[in-house]
Design a protein around this motif. Structure first.
Motif, PDB file in Angstrom:
ATOM      1  N   VAL A 306       0.694  -1.095   0.180  1.00  0.00           N
ATOM      2  CA  VAL A 306       0.209  -0.115   0.192  1.00  0.00           C
ATOM      3  C   VAL A 306       1.016   1.354   0.188  1.00  0.00           C
ATOM      4  N   GLY A 307       2.079   1.208   0.682  1.00  0.00           N
ATOM      5  CA  GLY A 307       3.066   2.255   0.526  1.00  0.00           C
ATOM      6  C   GLY A 307       3.195   2.905  -0.909  1.00  0.00           C
ATOM      7  N   LYS A 308       3.579   1.726  -1.745  1.00  0.00           N
ATOM      8  CA  LYS A 308       3.946   1.925  -3.045  1.00  0.00           C
ATOM      9  C   LYS A 308       2.621   2.777  -3.822  1.00  0.00           C
ATOM     10  N   VAL A 309       1.496   1.920  -3.533  1.00  0.00           N
ATOM     11  CA  VAL A 309       0.339   2.582  -4.134  1.00  0.00           C
ATOM     12  C   VAL A 309      -0.108   4.095  -3.913  1.00  0.00           C
ATOM     13  N   ILE A 310       0.337   4.414  -2.466  1.00  0.00           N
ATOM     14  CA  ILE A 310      -0.047   5.888  -1.926  1.00  0.00           C
ATOM     15  C   ILE A 310       1.236   6.820  -2.550  1.00  0.00           C
ATOM     16  N   SER A 311       2.634   6.362  -2.566  1.00  0.00           N
ATOM     17  CA  SER A 311       3.551   7.161  -3.014  1.00  0.00           C
ATOM     18  C   SER A 311       3.235   7.362  -4.551  1.00  0.00           C
ATOM     19  N   LEU A 312       2.995   6.201  -5.310  1.00  0.00           N
ATOM     20  CA  LEU A 312       2.866   6.477  -6.789  1.00  0.00           C
ATOM     21  C   LEU A 312       1.716   7.468  -7.232  1.00  0.00           C
ATOM     22  N   GLY A 313       0.737   7.252  -6.187  1.00  0.00           N
ATOM     23  CA  GLY A 313      -0.654   7.967  -6.447  1.00  0.00           C
ATOM     24  C   GLY A 313      -1.448   7.835  -7.835  1.00  0.00           C
ATOM     25  N   ILE A 349      -1.599  -3.879 -10.142  1.00  0.00           N
ATOM     26  CA  ILE A 349      -1.066  -2.620  -9.672  1.00  0.00           C
ATOM     27  C   ILE A 349       0.445  -2.549 -10.682  1.00  0.00           C
ATOM     28  N   ASN A 350       0.936  -3.670 -10.883  1.00  0.00           N
ATOM     29  CA  ASN A 350       2.246  -3.642 -11.563  1.00  0.00           C
ATOM     30  C   ASN A 350       2.373  -3.054 -12.924  1.00  0.00           C
ATOM     31  N   LYS A 351       0.922  -3.142 -13.414  1.00  0.00           N
ATOM     32  CA  LYS A 351       0.622  -2.749 -14.934  1.00  0.00           C
ATOM     33  C   LYS A 351       0.116  -1.255 -14.947  1.00  0.00           C
ATOM     34  N   THR A 352       0.017  -0.624 -13.765  1.00  0.00           N
ATOM     35  CA  THR A 352      -0.495   0.740 -13.915  1.00  0.00           C
ATOM     36  C   THR A 352       0.154   1.611 -14.745  1.00  0.00           C
ATOM     37  N   GLU A 353       1.343   2.006 -14.626  1.00  0.00           N
ATOM     38  CA  GLU A 353       2.247   2.811 -15.383  1.00  0.00           C
ATOM     39  C   GLU A 353       2.036   2.409 -16.989  1.00  0.00           C
ATOM     40  N   GLU A 354       2.377   1.326 -17.168  1.00  0.00           N
ATOM     41  CA  GLU A 354       2.438   1.030 -18.481  1.00  0.00           C
ATOM     42  C   GLU A 354       0.917   1.219 -19.247  1.00  0.00           C
ATOM     43  N   LEU A 355      -0.088   0.844 -18.551  1.00  0.00           N
ATOM     44  CA  LEU A 355      -1.449   0.969 -19.173  1.00  0.00           C
ATOM     45  C   LEU A 355      -2.032   2.312 -19.053  1.00  0.00           C
ATOM     46  N   TYR A 356      -2.117   2.925 -17.968  1.00  0.00           N
ATOM     47  CA  TYR A 356      -2.548   3.968 -17.753  1.00  0.00           C
ATOM     48  C   TYR A 356      -1.982   5.302 -17.258  1.00  0.00           C
ATOM     49  N   GLY A 357      -0.623   5.118 -17.234  1.00  0.00           N
ATOM     50  CA  GLY A 357       0.469   6.263 -17.065  1.00  0.00           C
ATOM     51  C   GLY A 357       0.259   7.676 -17.811  1.00  0.00           C
ATOM     52  N   HIS A 358      -0.199   7.454 -19.053  1.00  0.00           N
ATOM     53  CA  HIS A 358      -0.257   8.513 -19.980  1.00  0.00           C
ATOM     54  C   HIS A 358      -1.691   9.399 -19.929  1.00  0.00           C
ATOM     55  N   LEU A 359      -2.475   8.898 -19.051  1.00  0.00           N
ATOM     56  CA  LEU A 359      -3.687   9.669 -18.916  1.00  0.00           C
ATOM     57  C   LEU A 359      -3.699  10.823 -17.878  1.00  0.00           C
ATOM     58  N   THR A 360      -4.661  11.736 -18.028  1.00  0.00           N
ATOM     59  CA  THR A 360      -4.352  12.990 -17.279  1.00  0.00           C
ATOM     60  C   THR A 360      -5.329  12.695 -16.030  1.00  0.00           C
TER      61      THR A 360
END
Ligand code: NDP
Ligand code: MG
Length: 378
Positions: A306-313, A349-360
């Motif tokens: 959860v720490g990673k989830v919060i810090s990456l936000g 969670i590990n796929k978040t940046e790749e799939l949704y990182g570009h979204l505003t």
């Protein structure tokens, strides 16, 4: 007299809220409510409380009710409950899951304080919701027992002197099982919570410890804390609902029986502690013991994550919430084993940046990611 607009009246928190309204007819009046599937319970609520507005997203239920209760306003949009115009309005969000987010936002936009049980609101969009509440000058008053405990301890004088908050966890239904044994857990086993009677989703969330991870996120947003100011511990009796440690190592605990009607009533009367007509007192005439144990973050891996989830936000908490919601429903339908809930959340969670990182980061995309994650998990 407070005029109550209750989202999710037919659920566990909804029914507890109705108990308080029923016991205090001179203080509260139910003016509007929403429900989803439970039309029989909705009919009972209408007959007992004669609200002005009733809402359900289910068209078939609405048609039935319109014929039976011609004098009531009906709506398919539950947001109408959140922004219903009455004098002294009091909005309570007791919805489960991501369905709770938009009604919270609509209530805030309408200038209403929100008494918030729906924790998914703050998990999905805590940053956005707290900013909006601040802009609109409205209060978010927590109902979740741990956050109510912290909220009851904090005041304008001591808020800046907090060293950390200590969130207690009963351990849930499967605390004594090893990681290996989790594969064979049945739905029935996972639904047997040791200390609280709650809806199915939060009971499973307690067994996986996802609920505690959610509560870390809630506390982070509600009390404007840093991640290292939030700890979790095991307290099997669920009598100490949470604690606040101040800079001088003085620790305050809020205690009481495990009955959600206590935090709900406090939220309704904040900042006052008025007579409680419905809950038991903690009985000190008989001996009892309180236990506290450190949280094992290897056993409950989600609390390490959860720490990673919060810090990456941004979309990380959205993916966390959506994947959990879908995986819990798959578990309840018997389609996946219990141990897969947390392992597959981690994969998502590990796929978040790749799939949704570009979204505003905005509400539209939060709802889009919620939907995409849920449809992609099968
Ligand atoms: P329940 O499942 O018992 O009730 C949920 C309510 O939401 C019901 O009224 C249900 O309607 C309605 N609902 C469900 N899905 C939808 C949807 N898609 N659209 C509109 N309405 C919907 O949940 P709980 O009362 O246990 O929990 C409510 C919230 O409070 C959750 O976020 C939970 O985590 C939090 N919470 C609960 C605690 C508890 O003790 N129960 C303690 C602390 C926090 P219907 O029943 O008619 O289908
Ligand atoms: Mg809680």
């Amino acid at each position: 007299m407070k005029n109550i607009c209750l989202l999710g009246a037919t659920g566990s928190i909804g029914k507890s809220t109705l108990d308080i309204i029923r016991a205090n007819p001179q203080k509260y009046c139910l003016k509007a409510f929403s429900f989803y599937n439970n039309i029989e319970e909705a009919k009972k609520i209408i007959k007992e409380f004669s609200p002005l507005l009733v809402s359900t997203p289910k068209k078939e239920h609405l048609e039935v009710l319109k014929n039976e209760f011609p004098n009531i306003i009906f709506s398919l949009d539950i947001n109408d409950v959140a922004r219903f115009k009455v004098s002294s309005p009091c909005v309570i969000n007791a919805l489960v899951g991501s369905a709770g987010l938009v009604p919270t936002i609509e209530a805030i936009k309408a200038g209403r304080d929100v008494l918030l049980a729906n924790k998914e609101t703050l998990v999905m969009a805590g940053e956005l919701v707290m900013r909006l509440a601040k802009d609109k000058g409205v209060n978010i008053i927590p109902i979740d027992s741990e956050h109510s405990a912290i909220f009851q301890i904090l005041n304008d004088n001591n808020r800046k002197e907090v060293k950390r908050v200590i969130i207690t966890a009963s351990g849930g239904a499967l605390y004594h099982k090893t990681l290996d044994e989790l594969k064979d857990v049945t739905v029935e086993d996972a639904l047997k919570h040791p200390t609280w009677q709650m809806g199915a989703k939060i009971t499973i969330d307690s067994a996986t410890m996802v609920n505690k991870a959610f509560e870390v996120i809630e506390a982070y947003h509600l009390f404007n804390l840093k991640l290292d100011q939030i700890s979790t511990i095991i307290h099997p009796e669920s009598i100490v609902h949470s604690m606040v440690e101040f800079n001088d190592h003085s620790i305050f605990a809020q205690m009481g029986v495990s009955d959600m009607r206590i935090p709900i009533q406090y939220a309704l009367n904040y900042p006052h502690h008025i007579d409680n007509q419905v809950s038991q007192e903690l009985d000190f005439t008989k001996p009892f013991e309180l236990h506290f144990k450190p949280m094992d973050k290897t056993r409950f891996k989600i609390l390490a994550l959860v720490g990673k989830v919060i810090s990456l936000g941004k979309f990380y908490p959205v993916v966390f919430n959506a994947s959990n919601e879908k995986l819990v429903s798959l578990f309840l339908e018997g389609k996946i084993t219990f141990d897969k809930i947390v392992t597959r959340i981690e994969e998502e969670i590990n796929k978040t940046e790749e799939l949704y990182g570009h979204l505003t980061y905005n509400l539209e995309n939060i709802l889009k990611v919620d939907e995409l994650v849920k449809t992609s998990i099968i």
